[in-house]
Scaffold this active site. Structure first.
Site, PDB file in Angstrom:
ATOM      1  N   GLU A  50       2.447  -5.666   3.495  1.00 17.54           N
ATOM      2  CA  GLU A  50       1.642  -4.593   2.880  1.00 17.54           C
ATOM      3  C   GLU A  50       1.073  -5.443   1.408  1.00 17.54           C
ATOM      4  OE1 GLU A  50       1.698  -0.202   0.540  1.00 17.54           O
ATOM      5  OE2 GLU A  50       3.532  -1.588   0.720  1.00 17.54           O
ATOM      6  N   TRP A  78       0.261   2.932   6.421  1.00 18.39           N
ATOM      7  CA  TRP A  78      -0.903   3.598   5.531  1.00 18.39           C
ATOM      8  C   TRP A  78      -1.706   4.356   6.642  1.00 18.39           C
ATOM      9  CZ3 TRP A  78      -3.003   4.085   0.826  1.00 18.39           C
ATOM     10  CH2 TRP A  78      -2.167   3.406  -0.063  1.00 18.39           C
ATOM     11  N   TYR A  93      -5.855  -0.151  -3.518  1.00 17.07           N
ATOM     12  CA  TYR A  93      -5.131  -1.183  -4.235  1.00 17.07           C
ATOM     13  C   TYR A  93      -5.983  -2.533  -4.295  1.00 17.07           C
ATOM     14  CZ  TYR A  93      -1.158   1.784  -4.815  1.00 17.07           C
ATOM     15  OH  TYR A  93      -0.445   2.856  -4.889  1.00 17.07           O
ATOM     16  N   CYS A 127      -0.306   4.639  -7.016  1.00 16.74           N
ATOM     17  CA  CYS A 127       0.860   5.120  -7.388  1.00 16.74           C
ATOM     18  C   CYS A 127       1.748   3.804  -8.355  1.00 16.74           C
ATOM     19  CB  CYS A 127       1.977   5.453  -6.376  1.00 16.74           C
ATOM     20  SG  CYS A 127       1.570   6.797  -5.034  1.00 16.74           S
ATOM     21  N   ARG A 179       2.963   5.353 -11.915  1.00 13.87           N
ATOM     22  CA  ARG A 179       2.705   6.706 -12.188  1.00 13.87           C
ATOM     23  C   ARG A 179       3.665   7.461 -11.307  1.00 13.87           C
ATOM     24  NH1 ARG A 179      -0.036   9.741  -8.890  1.00 13.87           N
ATOM     25  NH2 ARG A 179      -1.189   8.927  -7.282  1.00 13.87           N
ATOM     26  N   ASP A 230       8.180   7.956  -5.099  1.00 14.06           N
ATOM     27  CA  ASP A 230       8.931   8.442  -4.007  1.00 14.06           C
ATOM     28  C   ASP A 230      10.063   7.850  -3.954  1.00 14.06           C
ATOM     29  OD1 ASP A 230       9.966   9.337  -1.744  1.00 14.06           O
ATOM     30  OD2 ASP A 230       8.173   8.823  -0.538  1.00 14.06           O
TER      31      ASP A 230
END
Length: 305
Positions: free
Chosen positions: A64, A86, A133, A185, A207, A210
């Site tokens: 990733e 994703w 991203y 995130c 921010r 999980d």
């Protein structure tokens, strides 16, 4: 005093969320227990922080990160590598776009991913995640239509201006958030060179975290990215510092967290980088090995979309 394992920082964070986190309704409808503001630090010279109290699929995490560094924004490149983390977002978008009486409305995730693999045209239309991203990191679009490669700028500054306070990149492009499958995130990365030790440290401001599923990936990938930058620019590895803002456990992950908290951490592995390619963007997953990674078994949990 007993020496604490560095992973205890993570386990203590999970306990804190369970014990004092506030119950909140979130955008997914699943609900979370959450705290605001948390920090962890890991010394990379003392082991690579891939957590051991459950198996972290580190190759998936690294793939990733390499995809993001490539500027990728389509799940096709991930699915080709057997990475599915994703796929939920474009799959959901595809299903919701089909008429109620359409046969396509009932296709499985596996069938959807196969269409993405089989057809570039289908992938371009339905596998695209928007300017997520990698797009922001490598091709941040300016008002006059130019593109800024933030990551290449970081590499250049580490080589030529290593004590700058501007060695950073960000994914939170306010003008394009509504075009993204998921706003970033892990949004802000910054790097610091210690002149006395020639060590490179990296920090991440996240921010939204999980705590059970995503955060172990985020910590491992921060360590991974910092290690790659250190090799490419001639530094030893220092620390990573993780800053979490809204740090949460989904309500349907609580049993899994309870199971994980019964386990004792094992020794962190060592990251072995087998070669030094010409640039940060030329690594492949075969260039890496985690030596001595012997985690507890994986614990399955659903993804909140």
């Amino acid at each position: 005093m007993k020496n604490l394992h560095p992973e205890d920082q993570y386990l203590d964070m999970l306990k804190l969320i369970l014990e004092s986190g506030s119950e909140r309704v979130d955008r997914t409808g699943v609900g979370t227990k959450a705290i605001f503001g948390h920090t962890m630090r890991f010394d990379l010279s003392k082991g690579f922080p891939v957590f051991t109290t459950k198996r972290v699929y580190w190759k998936t995490a690294f793939k990733e990160m390499l995809w993001m560094l490539s500027g990728g924004s389509n799940i096709r490149e991930l699915v080709q590598q057997n990475v599915h983390i994703w796929s939920d977002w474009p799959y959901k978008k595809f299903i919701e776009a089909q008429p109620g009486d359409s046969a396509d409305r009932s296709i499985s995730m596996k069938e959807f991913e196969q269409r993405v693999l089989d057809s570039q045209e289908f992938a371009d239309k339905w596998g695209d995640l928007g300017p997520v991203y990698g797009k922001q990191w490598r091709k941040w679009r300016t008002e006059d239509g130019k593109e800024i490669d933030q990551v290449s700028q970081v590499v250049d500054m580490l080589r030529n201006n290593p004590y700058s306070r501007r060695i950073l990149f960000d994914g939170w492009n306010v003008g394009e958030l509504d075009k993204m499958a998921l706003p970033p995130c892990h949004k802000h990365y910054q790097f610091f060179v210690e002149p006395n030790t020639n060590k490179l440290s990296g920090a991440l401001v996240q921010r939204s975290a999980d705590g059970f599923l995503g955060q172990p990936f985020n910590v491992a990938n921060l360590a991974f990215l910092t290690s790659l930058l250190a090799q490419q620019t001639g530094y030893d590895v220092g620390e990573i510092v993780w800053f979490g803002m809204d740090v949460h456990i989904y309500m349907n992950h609580i049993k899994q967290v309870d199971e994980q908290l019964q386990r004792k951490p094992k020794t962190f592995p060592t990251l072995k980088i087998k070669r030094k390619p010409a640039s940060l963007f030329d690594y492949t997953i075969d260039d890496f090995e985690l030596v001595g990674y012997d985690p507890h078994p994986a614990i399955a949990a659903p993804v909140a979309v």
